[in-house]
Scaffold this active site. Structure first.
Site, PDB file in Angstrom:
ATOM      1  CD  GLU A  90      -2.689  -1.263   2.533  1.00 28.10           C
ATOM      2  OE1 GLU A  90      -2.493  -0.412   3.419  1.00 28.10           O
ATOM      3  OE2 GLU A  90      -3.577  -2.116   2.593  1.00 28.10           O
ATOM      4  CB  CYS A 353       0.140   5.518  11.665  1.00 29.15           C
ATOM      5  SG  CYS A 353       1.778   4.991  12.142  1.00 29.15           S
TER       6      CYS A 353
END
Length: 379
Positions: A90, A353
């Protein structure tokens, strides 16, 4: 066929010389491939026809295939890139009024197994090639091209629109995606070299950040080879707790890691190290641990970045509540340590995150292709 995205300028010079071409051809190729985003040699108009023919016979410009594209409510954008055999990595673009930050992956999965990280739970598959790393930046600039006016504040957008060299939307790169960058050292350094090259992306060392969990020997090598901005995933102020959260600490304990940070500072483009600290409820967020952290880092010029934990299925952890995060921050600030709390971005598309899991084997079997030739998830 040789993928030219795998080469920095030095590699391209060698490649050109092997074909009987002058070294300056490497600079031309860099500009066509990276600055202008061309993949077809026929479009590289200042190359001799004979050279273009050689390139068509021996080389390709082949970025990784995009298999999905998602945009969060806050404008954060996430793409999945195929790495073959049903795996994907990603990349995430985070727009802000005065900059656009691309979060780049360096590995398929991760071997370091940090207990709070969804990628760590995935396990390690393989290192990304240079083409797969730099291809993320290549794609982001292509896909976001023409959107500078939408991504930046009006004054910044006008400045960038008036300057050919700053029309690209990505102003900052952080190696904080899937994987441990320093565990894929050579490929990451080659990709960094391309990011910094004026003939490719022209980013300054201050605008490129490598994040590491603490591979001390590789950190020393980075200082010697390509000292960009540094972020260290600390997450605990003592070895007993960090051993649980970041298992590599058993090999490279906090004392050794901080010594490496001190060695890095003279070469760093910034006069401080960023320490990252994920906030886990009732695990590492107490006032006592904040005070202990002050003692651990107080002699190193640094900034602390507190990261609210982004939960995922089976993590076993919860995000610290707002009061706990604020109180923890206040202890650090009162001790004179510059401390920020990271704003959570893109969590509605699992782009925040720690959420970059990349487990998409089911999705890669359900892809279609859009008109541009890019694959998109259809279900």
């Amino acid at each position: 066929m040789i993928n030219l995205l795998d080469f920095n300028k030095t590699g391209l010079i060698h490649f050109c010389e092997e074909m009987g071409e002058k070294p300056y051809r490497a600079r031309q190729l860099l500009r066509w491939v990276h600055r202008f985003g061309k993949t077809e040699f026929i479009e590289m108009s200042d190359l001799a026809k004979t050279f273009r023919q050689k390139l068509m016979e021996r080389a390709v410009v082949h970025p990784p295939e995009i298999i999905s594209d998602h945009t969060a409510g806050d404008g954060t954008r996430k793409w999945l890139l195929s790495t073959g055999t049903g795996n994907a990595v990603e990349m995430v673009f985070i727009p802000e009024p005065n900059r656009g930050t691309l979060c780049v992956s360096s590995q398929v999965g991760c071997a370091l197994a940090c207990s709070f990280c969804s990628t760590g739970r995935q396990g390690f598959n393989r290192n990304l090639s240079v083409a797969e790393i730099i291809g993320q930046l290549w794609w982001a600039n292509r896909l976001l091209e023409g959107q500078v006016g939408e991504l930046f504040s009006p004054d910044v957008a006008q400045i960038r629109a008036d300057n050919t060299d700053t029309r690209r939307p990505v102003t900052n790169v952080v190696m904080m995606g899937m994987g441990e960058p320093l565990a894929n050292f050579e490929n990451v350094v080659t990709a960094l070299d391309l990011m910094l090259s004026d003939d490719a992306y022209g980013l300054s060392r201050r605008r490129v950040t490598v994040s590491t969990s603490g591979l001390v020997p590789a950190l020393d090598r980075l200082r010697e080879r390509c000292p960009v901005a540094l972020a260290v995933s600390l997450h605990a102020p003592n070895d007993a707790l960090r051993d649980q959260l970041v298992p590599i600490n058993k090999k490279y304990p906090i004392r050794d890691l901080l010594a490496a940070c001190e060695r890095y500072l003279p070469a760093a483009p910034r006069d401080f190290i960023t320490f990252e600290y994920v906030m886990l409820r009732d695990v590492n967020d107490s006032i006592a641990l904040a005070r202990e952290l002050v003692q651990v880092v107080r002699n190193i010029p640094c900034k602390l970045n507190l990261i609210p934990f982004n939960t995922f299925a089976g993590s076993g952890y919860e995000r610290s509540n707002t009061d706990a995060i604020d109180n923890f921050r206040d202890v650090l600030m009162q001790a004179g340590i510059v401390t920020t709390v990271r704003k959570t971005r893109g969590d509605d598309i699992a782009a925040a995150c720690g959420q970059l899991a990349g487990q998409v084997k089911d999705k890669t079997r359900r892809t279609g292709t859009c008109g541009s030739g890019r694959a998109v998830v259809t279900g």
